[in-house]
Motif scaffolding. Structure first.
Motif, PDB file in Angstrom:
ATOM      1  N   ILE A  34       0.839  -1.206   0.000  1.00 38.88           N
ATOM      2  CA  ILE A  34       0.000   0.000   0.000  1.00 38.88           C
ATOM      3  C   ILE A  34       0.877   1.259   0.000  1.00 38.88           C
ATOM      4  O   ILE A  34       0.627   2.199  -0.761  1.00 38.88           O
ATOM      5  CB  ILE A  34      -0.967  -0.002   1.218  1.00 38.88           C
ATOM      6  CG1 ILE A  34      -1.828  -1.278   1.219  1.00 38.88           C
ATOM      7  CG2 ILE A  34      -1.842   1.253   1.212  1.00 38.88           C
ATOM      8  CD1 ILE A  34      -2.584  -1.561  -0.068  1.00 38.88           C
ATOM      9  N   LEU A  35       1.937   1.260   0.840  1.00 36.38           N
ATOM     10  CA  LEU A  35       2.818   2.435   0.858  1.00 36.38           C
ATOM     11  C   LEU A  35       3.526   2.597  -0.490  1.00 36.38           C
ATOM     12  O   LEU A  35       3.634   3.721  -1.006  1.00 36.38           O
ATOM     13  CB  LEU A  35       3.836   2.338   2.004  1.00 36.38           C
ATOM     14  CG  LEU A  35       4.785   3.538   2.144  1.00 36.38           C
ATOM     15  CD1 LEU A  35       4.017   4.855   2.272  1.00 36.38           C
ATOM     16  CD2 LEU A  35       5.711   3.368   3.347  1.00 36.38           C
ATOM     17  N   ASP A  36       3.993   1.492  -1.071  1.00 41.34           N
ATOM     18  CA  ASP A  36       4.571   1.570  -2.423  1.00 41.34           C
ATOM     19  C   ASP A  36       3.569   2.190  -3.399  1.00 41.34           C
ATOM     20  O   ASP A  36       3.921   3.048  -4.208  1.00 41.34           O
ATOM     21  CB  ASP A  36       4.930   0.166  -2.936  1.00 41.34           C
ATOM     22  CG  ASP A  36       6.280  -0.325  -2.408  1.00 41.34           C
ATOM     23  OD1 ASP A  36       7.120   0.526  -2.047  1.00 41.34           O
ATOM     24  OD2 ASP A  36       6.487  -1.548  -2.370  1.00 41.34           O
ATOM     25  N   GLY A  37       2.324   1.744  -3.310  1.00 43.10           N
ATOM     26  CA  GLY A  37       1.286   2.258  -4.199  1.00 43.10           C
ATOM     27  C   GLY A  37       1.051   3.744  -3.993  1.00 43.10           C
ATOM     28  O   GLY A  37       0.887   4.495  -4.956  1.00 43.10           O
ATOM     29  N   ILE A  38       1.040   4.173  -2.721  1.00 42.85           N
ATOM     30  CA  ILE A  38       0.822   5.592  -2.419  1.00 42.85           C
ATOM     31  C   ILE A  38       1.953   6.425  -3.023  1.00 42.85           C
ATOM     32  O   ILE A  38       1.720   7.467  -3.649  1.00 42.85           O
ATOM     33  CB  ILE A  38       0.733   5.814  -0.888  1.00 42.85           C
ATOM     34  CG1 ILE A  38      -0.550   5.170  -0.340  1.00 42.85           C
ATOM     35  CG2 ILE A  38       0.784   7.298  -0.546  1.00 42.85           C
ATOM     36  CD1 ILE A  38      -0.599   5.084   1.181  1.00 42.85           C
ATOM     37  N   ILE A  39       3.200   5.937  -2.845  1.00 51.55           N
ATOM     38  CA  ILE A  39       4.356   6.669  -3.390  1.00 51.55           C
ATOM     39  C   ILE A  39       4.295   6.688  -4.923  1.00 51.55           C
ATOM     40  O   ILE A  39       4.432   7.744  -5.549  1.00 51.55           O
ATOM     41  CB  ILE A  39       5.676   6.015  -2.912  1.00 51.55           C
ATOM     42  CG1 ILE A  39       5.808   6.137  -1.386  1.00 51.55           C
ATOM     43  CG2 ILE A  39       6.881   6.653  -3.609  1.00 51.55           C
ATOM     44  CD1 ILE A  39       6.908   5.274  -0.779  1.00 51.55           C
ATOM     45  N   ALA A  40       4.051   5.519  -5.511  1.00 49.79           N
ATOM     46  CA  ALA A  40       4.038   5.447  -6.979  1.00 49.79           C
ATOM     47  C   ALA A  40       2.896   6.261  -7.575  1.00 49.79           C
ATOM     48  O   ALA A  40       3.038   6.874  -8.629  1.00 49.79           O
ATOM     49  CB  ALA A  40       3.936   3.987  -7.429  1.00 49.79           C
ATOM     50  N   ASP A  41       1.762   6.283  -6.855  1.00 49.39           N
ATOM     51  CA  ASP A  41       0.615   7.038  -7.358  1.00 49.39           C
ATOM     52  C   ASP A  41       0.857   8.542  -7.263  1.00 49.39           C
ATOM     53  O   ASP A  41       0.295   9.315  -8.045  1.00 49.39           O
ATOM     54  CB  ASP A  41      -0.657   6.640  -6.594  1.00 49.39           C
ATOM     55  CG  ASP A  41      -1.917   7.169  -7.271  1.00 49.39           C
ATOM     56  OD1 ASP A  41      -2.079   6.913  -8.480  1.00 49.39           O
ATOM     57  OD2 ASP A  41      -2.722   7.836  -6.599  1.00 49.39           O
ATOM     58  N   ALA A  42       1.697   8.953  -6.291  1.00 44.13           N
ATOM     59  CA  ALA A  42       2.044  10.375  -6.184  1.00 44.13           C
ATOM     60  C   ALA A  42       2.917  10.787  -7.365  1.00 44.13           C
ATOM     61  O   ALA A  42       2.824  11.904  -7.869  1.00 44.13           O
ATOM     62  CB  ALA A  42       2.762  10.640  -4.863  1.00 44.13           C
ATOM     63  N   VAL A  43       3.791   9.856  -7.802  1.00 49.12           N
ATOM     64  CA  VAL A  43       4.670  10.137  -8.940  1.00 49.12           C
ATOM     65  C   VAL A  43       3.876  10.055 -10.246  1.00 49.12           C
ATOM     66  O   VAL A  43       4.025  10.901 -11.130  1.00 49.12           O
ATOM     67  CB  VAL A  43       5.847   9.128  -8.965  1.00 49.12           C
ATOM     68  CG1 VAL A  43       6.733   9.362 -10.194  1.00 49.12           C
ATOM     69  CG2 VAL A  43       6.670   9.239  -7.680  1.00 49.12           C
ATOM     70  N   LYS A  71      -7.971   0.325  -3.715  1.00 49.41           N
ATOM     71  CA  LYS A  71      -8.856   1.104  -2.854  1.00 49.41           C
ATOM     72  C   LYS A  71      -8.101   1.621  -1.632  1.00 49.41           C
ATOM     73  O   LYS A  71      -8.258   2.780  -1.230  1.00 49.41           O
ATOM     74  CB  LYS A  71     -10.037   0.228  -2.416  1.00 49.41           C
ATOM     75  CG  LYS A  71     -11.069   0.983  -1.612  1.00 49.41           C
ATOM     76  CD  LYS A  71     -12.197   0.069  -1.158  1.00 49.41           C
ATOM     77  CE  LYS A  71     -13.096   0.820  -0.192  1.00 49.41           C
ATOM     78  NZ  LYS A  71     -13.797  -0.077   0.720  1.00 49.41           N
ATOM     79  N   SER A  72      -7.269   0.768  -1.037  1.00 49.84           N
ATOM     80  CA  SER A  72      -6.494   1.196   0.136  1.00 49.84           C
ATOM     81  C   SER A  72      -5.480   2.270  -0.237  1.00 49.84           C
ATOM     82  O   SER A  72      -5.207   3.182   0.551  1.00 49.84           O
ATOM     83  CB  SER A  72      -5.766   0.001   0.753  1.00 49.84           C
ATOM     84  OG  SER A  72      -6.697  -0.950   1.220  1.00 49.84           O
ATOM     85  N   VAL A  73      -4.899   2.160  -1.449  1.00 50.95           N
ATOM     86  CA  VAL A  73      -3.967   3.192  -1.904  1.00 50.95           C
ATOM     87  C   VAL A  73      -4.718   4.512  -2.080  1.00 50.95           C
ATOM     88  O   VAL A  73      -4.224   5.581  -1.706  1.00 50.95           O
ATOM     89  CB  VAL A  73      -3.294   2.765  -3.239  1.00 50.95           C
ATOM     90  CG1 VAL A  73      -2.494   3.915  -3.827  1.00 50.95           C
ATOM     91  CG2 VAL A  73      -2.406   1.550  -3.014  1.00 50.95           C
ATOM     92  N   GLY A  74      -5.941   4.423  -2.624  1.00 49.36           N
ATOM     93  CA  GLY A  74      -6.750   5.628  -2.823  1.00 49.36           C
ATOM     94  C   GLY A  74      -7.247   6.228  -1.513  1.00 49.36           C
ATOM     95  O   GLY A  74      -7.499   7.430  -1.430  1.00 49.36           O
ATOM     96  N   ASN A  75      -7.370   5.397  -0.476  1.00 50.74           N
ATOM     97  CA  ASN A  75      -7.834   5.838   0.846  1.00 50.74           C
ATOM     98  C   ASN A  75      -6.846   5.413   1.933  1.00 50.74           C
ATOM     99  O   ASN A  75      -7.104   4.474   2.668  1.00 50.74           O
ATOM    100  CB  ASN A  75      -9.172   5.175   1.206  1.00 50.74           C
ATOM    101  CG  ASN A  75     -10.332   5.764   0.489  1.00 50.74           C
ATOM    102  OD1 ASN A  75     -10.485   6.981   0.473  1.00 50.74           O
ATOM    103  ND2 ASN A  75     -11.138   4.909  -0.115  1.00 50.74           N
ATOM    104  N   PRO A  76      -5.708   6.105   2.051  1.00 50.76           N
ATOM    105  CA  PRO A  76      -4.692   5.635   3.005  1.00 50.76           C
ATOM    106  C   PRO A  76      -5.182   5.646   4.463  1.00 50.76           C
ATOM    107  O   PRO A  76      -4.627   4.936   5.290  1.00 50.76           O
ATOM    108  CB  PRO A  76      -3.538   6.617   2.819  1.00 50.76           C
ATOM    109  CG  PRO A  76      -3.788   7.292   1.517  1.00 50.76           C
ATOM    110  CD  PRO A  76      -5.264   7.298   1.323  1.00 50.76           C
TER     111      PRO A  76
END
Lengths: 183, 197
Positions: A34-43, A71-76
């Protein structure tokens, strides 16, 4: 003030029981994804996108199971992600309350020093490599020591026993080979 | 909002207990894994056993919602992934949960473990289609199954035994093993006092 194994075991068992009584079984390793996804989605904001009935991703792993991870990446600010952040808070407060960890242990733990000396670079490299293997393996297995082994065996899940057999077979072998001198 | 409060309360308690039992200390982990000090293993067995007895007893008396169970699928990759995780766990002395707790408690090597973990998880995200295609992720033995049939859980059992009673019996067995395990299996006792940590 070392805690006896009996007290520690009872407290740990109560935490696992409370988690399943109030919410769901404890698990940790998914949150690295999920954290990887959050970082990658920010980039690259195209990675995770909202759909009419949830979230999806251009990454097949995030998109699997109906976009559950997307969904979890979209809603941390969800239960499982906050849970891991809170673990860090609890670990920090607990360590500080007992005077912090041994200063000599800050960079290189005692057993490692006894076997491989106190060069931090060597230790950091192995810790990094170990982290890579642990999380790659945990994602392949679909869980880690918390989710598969403890939560899984507690629920009599067959997958938990399969996981524990693999994990301990490798861990005991590697540990006996790597750490021959006692701290 | 309630779920976030619970996440903070249970997560913080879990992190604190991992710190206090030494699970986030690589020295304690590897003394368990190289079989020279099994006190942490005894604590873990006791925890699994107690958790199991409380959960299944709670289900039987209607205190615990069976729907809160979440059983993961069995597939060949579970064993392979377990082997990898075990090897890395011994190398680093950290697993995912204890690694983040250790990093928060001031262990710098754990920061490297977490960084490696984020990269490893990312590598899996990228290589997932290959594993999916290999068939190693296909369910075996019924996939999401428990050892017995837990009433109301919706999961199949690999046996027809009553899963809740079996869970209590196995839980008691875990507790018995926790007490029966010696504190040390390999090597000679050093006679030294256990370090304060």
């Amino acid at each position: 003030m070392p805690m006896t194994w009996k007290t520690g075991g009872v407290l740990l068992g109560l935490v696992f029981f409370l988690a399943i009584l109030l919410v769901k079984p404890i698990g940790v390793s998914t949150q690295f994804v999920i954290l990887d996804g959050i970082i990658a989605d920010a980039v690259n904001p195209d990675l995770v996108t909202a759909t009419d009935d949830g979230f999806t991703s251009t990454n097949a792993y995030l998109a699997k199971s109906g976009g559950k991870y997307a969904k979890s990446v979209g809603n941390p600010l969800n239960y499982s992600f906050v849970f891991v952040l809170a673990m860090m808070l609890g670990g920090f407060i607990s360590a500080m309350a007992r005077g912090g960890i041994d200063a000599r242990d800050h960079k290189v733990p005692a057993l490692w020093r006894a076997n491989y000396g106190d060069d931090p670079v060597k230790r950091y490299l192995v810790a990094f490599l170990g982290g890579f293997i642990v999380l790659y393996g945990a994602r392949l297995a679909g869980g880690c020591t918390s989710g598969h082994m403890m939560s899984g065996m507690m629920q009599t899940a067959v997958s938990g026993y399969i996981f524990a057999a693999g994990a301990f077979a490798a861990a005991i072998t590697v540990s006996i080979l790597m750490f021959k001198k006692e701290a | 909002m309630m779920s976030i409060i619970l996440a903070i309360a249970i997560g913080a308690a879990f992190g604190a207990v991992l710190d206090r039992i030494g699970a986030s200390n690589p020295t304690v982990i590897n003394k368990m894994l190289n079989l020279t000090d099994l006190r942490l293993a005894k604590a873990i067995m006791l925890a699994i056993g107690l958790g199991s007895v409380l959960m299944f007893t709670g289900q039987m008396i209607g205190l615990v919602d069976v729907g809160h169970m979440s059983v993961k699928a069995a597939y060949a990759g579970v064993f392979l992934g377990g082997l990898l995780l075990g090897g890395g766990w011994a190398m680093a002395g950290y697993c995912p949960g204890t690694g983040v707790v250790a990093a928060a408690s001031g262990r710098k090597d754990a920061l490297f473990f977490v960084a490696g973990g984020l990269l490893g998880a990312a590598a899996y995200m990228v290589t997932y289609p290959m594993w999916k295609a290999s068939g190693l992720l296909d369910p075996i033995w019924g996939g999401k199954v428990t050892l017995g049939v837990v009433p109301g859980s919706g999961y199949d059992g690999v046996t027809n035994l009553p899963g809740d009673i079996l869970g209590i019996v196995l839980g008691l067995a875990f507790i018995a093993i926790a007490f029966a395990l010696p504190e040390r299996l390999l090597g000679q006792p050093s006679g030294q006092a256990h370090p304060a940590e």
